[in-house]
Design a protein around this motif. Structure first.
Motif, PDB file in Angstrom:
ATOM      1  N   TYR A  24     -20.951  53.518  83.176  1.00 30.72           N
ATOM      2  CA  TYR A  24     -22.018  52.718  82.592  1.00 30.72           C
ATOM      3  C   TYR A  24     -21.606  51.260  82.436  1.00 30.72           C
ATOM      4  O   TYR A  24     -20.444  50.941  82.186  1.00 30.72           O
ATOM      5  CB  TYR A  24     -22.408  53.275  81.215  1.00 30.72           C
ATOM      6  N   TYR A  26     -22.996  48.180  79.886  1.00 31.65           N
ATOM      7  CA  TYR A  26     -23.642  48.232  78.584  1.00 31.65           C
ATOM      8  C   TYR A  26     -24.227  46.882  78.184  1.00 31.65           C
ATOM      9  O   TYR A  26     -23.776  45.823  78.617  1.00 31.65           O
ATOM     10  CB  TYR A  26     -22.634  48.636  77.496  1.00 31.65           C
ATOM     11  N   ASP A  28     -24.697  45.387  74.327  1.00 29.45           N
ATOM     12  CA  ASP A  28     -24.415  45.634  72.915  1.00 29.45           C
ATOM     13  C   ASP A  28     -25.541  45.030  72.093  1.00 29.45           C
ATOM     14  O   ASP A  28     -25.704  43.810  72.045  1.00 29.45           O
ATOM     15  CB  ASP A  28     -23.063  45.021  72.534  1.00 29.45           C
ATOM     16  N   ILE A  55     -19.187  45.591  79.145  1.00 30.10           N
ATOM     17  CA  ILE A  55     -20.352  45.129  78.383  1.00 30.10           C
ATOM     18  C   ILE A  55     -20.838  43.844  79.034  1.00 30.10           C
ATOM     19  O   ILE A  55     -20.211  42.798  78.916  1.00 30.10           O
ATOM     20  CB  ILE A  55     -20.005  44.910  76.898  1.00 30.10           C
ATOM     21  N   MET A 303     -18.484  51.560  72.102  1.00 30.19           N
ATOM     22  CA  MET A 303     -19.542  51.746  73.094  1.00 30.19           C
ATOM     23  C   MET A 303     -19.304  52.977  73.963  1.00 30.19           C
ATOM     24  O   MET A 303     -20.234  53.748  74.236  1.00 30.19           O
ATOM     25  CB  MET A 303     -19.649  50.494  73.967  1.00 30.19           C
ATOM     26  N   HIS A 304     -18.063  53.216  74.384  1.00 33.37           N
ATOM     27  CA  HIS A 304     -17.781  54.362  75.241  1.00 33.37           C
ATOM     28  C   HIS A 304     -17.893  55.686  74.483  1.00 33.37           C
ATOM     29  O   HIS A 304     -18.016  56.747  75.103  1.00 33.37           O
ATOM     30  CB  HIS A 304     -16.386  54.236  75.845  1.00 33.37           C
ATOM     31  N   ASP A 307     -20.719  57.874  75.600  1.00 31.19           N
ATOM     32  CA  ASP A 307     -20.827  58.315  76.992  1.00 31.19           C
ATOM     33  C   ASP A 307     -21.186  59.790  77.125  1.00 31.19           C
ATOM     34  O   ASP A 307     -21.988  60.166  77.984  1.00 31.19           O
ATOM     35  CB  ASP A 307     -19.520  58.036  77.732  1.00 31.19           C
ATOM     36  N   ARG A 319     -28.949  55.222  81.547  1.00 27.27           N
ATOM     37  CA  ARG A 319     -28.678  53.815  81.868  1.00 27.27           C
ATOM     38  C   ARG A 319     -29.616  52.876  81.108  1.00 27.27           C
ATOM     39  O   ARG A 319     -29.244  51.761  80.763  1.00 27.27           O
ATOM     40  CB  ARG A 319     -28.775  53.600  83.375  1.00 27.27           C
ATOM     41  N   ALA A 322     -28.060  52.689  77.641  1.00 23.26           N
ATOM     42  CA  ALA A 322     -26.792  51.971  77.667  1.00 23.26           C
ATOM     43  C   ALA A 322     -26.975  50.480  77.856  1.00 23.26           C
ATOM     44  O   ALA A 322     -26.228  49.680  77.252  1.00 23.26           O
ATOM     45  CB  ALA A 322     -25.903  52.517  78.786  1.00 23.26           C
ATOM     46  N   ARG A 323     -27.943  50.072  78.638  1.00 20.35           N
ATOM     47  CA  ARG A 323     -28.009  48.657  78.995  1.00 20.35           C
ATOM     48  C   ARG A 323     -29.408  48.045  78.932  1.00 20.35           C
ATOM     49  O   ARG A 323     -29.609  46.990  78.349  1.00 20.35           O
ATOM     50  CB  ARG A 323     -27.452  48.463  80.409  1.00 20.35           C
TER      51      ARG A 323
END
Length: 335
Positions: A24, A26, A28, A55, A303-304, A307, A319, A322-323
């Motif tokens: 991924y 990311y 934040d 990120i 962040m991970h 996952d 996805r 995540a982003r």
């Protein structure tokens, strides 16, 4: 011979699946450049941590309060809860963020999405401060928050009246946010440490209902680690979120660290099926945040940590969470 060949094909297929495991990138959605003493490791450390953690983009804000080092305390506290000294509203935090961003190259600056947070949310003058900051740095600010309203023991420690998400001062800010196309990231606990019911839900639900053109990002989905210490889990959280996401299309959920456990993952670290179904039902309404404060060494870990939950979602939904969802909630580009 055929069986041996078939086994080899299956083995190669499994190996290929492992090679193609999701990686991924990311965004934040919840990062504080400074801590509760308005101090920071700086932009070089932040950019390095972002690169190492994949990120690509980040919300960035200050901290709206500063912790006092009281005359009677021989040792400086390390956190706002370190002793009983007050915290106080601190407007210069926005200046620190703006100054840090102005030192970056244009390419570096495009990775950050600054939110205004240096105002007292129980002061009806706060909207004037936000307007002045928008004029002082035209085109810089892309959101408002994190606004501290109901916030565990910090609420009791902060000088002045108890901030609420539905007070008149915040109402003025929500109107301005809609006019300026700015999302509002707000911390508003859904309950107290001891009440096993949504004690403060009306404080966040009233603005959602009364300001349909304002986009709200609910920090931690109304939870906190302090609530978890006392109550472990809020049984009413999942059905409440499900109803609210259905009723209020202007509501978005920040799945920062205090939501990961005990909600998204069970005691064995496996994704909870009901939460997966909720995110799949509203695939564009959830985003991830690290909620780091001034120090960035744990950015990748924060962040991970999501996952395993993201991997259990359909790939396109994972996805987005995540982003993409955070980027989609930002102001539309202006001509």
């Amino acid at each position: 011979m055929f069986a041996k060949g078939l086994g080899w094909v299956l083995l190669m297929g499994l190996t290929l699946q492992n090679v193609q495991a999701r990686e991924y990138h990311y965004s934040d959605a919840h990062l504080h450049y400074v801590d509760f003493f308005q101090e920071s490791e700086g932009m070089d450390a932040l950019l390095k941590a972002m690169d190492e953690a994949r990120i690509d983009q980040s919300m960035i804000s200050g901290i709206p309060v500063a912790k006092k080092w009281h005359e009677d305390e021989p040792k400086r506290p390390r956190y706002y809860a370190g002793d009983d000294a007050d915290a106080y509203w601190y407007s210069a935090t926005d200046i620190y963020v703006a100054a840090a961003l102005q030192k970056l190259t244009p390419a570096q600056r495009q990775r950050f999405h600054p939110f205004l947070t240096g105002f007292n949310p129980v002061d009806k003058n706060a909207v004037a401060h936000i307007e002045r900051m928008l004029e002082l740095h035209p085109g810089l600010w892309q959101g408002i928050g994190e606004v501290f309203t109901r916030h565990d023991d910090l609420t009791a420690l902060t000088s002045g009246d108890t901030p609420r998400a539905n007070n008149e001062a915040m109402t003025r800010i929500y109107h301005l946010a809609a006019e300026q196309d700015l999302p509002v990231l707000i911390h508003s606990n859904i309950t107290s440490k001891r009440e096993r019911n949504p004690l403060y839900l009306a404080e966040i639900e009233e603005p959602l209902r009364n300001h349909p053109h304002t986009r709200f990002i609910w920090a931690h989905a109304g939870t906190s680690m302090e609530i978890h210490r006392h109550q472990t889990q809020l049984d009413f959280l999942l059905p409440t979120l499900s109803r609210m996401l259905q009723d209020y299309p202007n509501l978005y959920i920040d799945l920062s660290w205090s939501v990961l456990q005990p909600y998204l993952l069970d005691d064995k670290g496996k994704p909870r099926e009901q939460w997966l179904r909720l995110v799949e039902r509203f695939p564009e309404r959830f985003m991830l945040g690290s909620d780091v404060v001034g120090k960035f060494g744990s950015l990748g870990e924060q962040m991970h940590g999501f996952d395993v939950f993201l991997d259990a979602l359909p790939e396109d939904v994972g996805r987005k969470v995540a982003r993409d969802n955070f980027l989609a909630v930002l102001p539309r580009p202006r001509e």
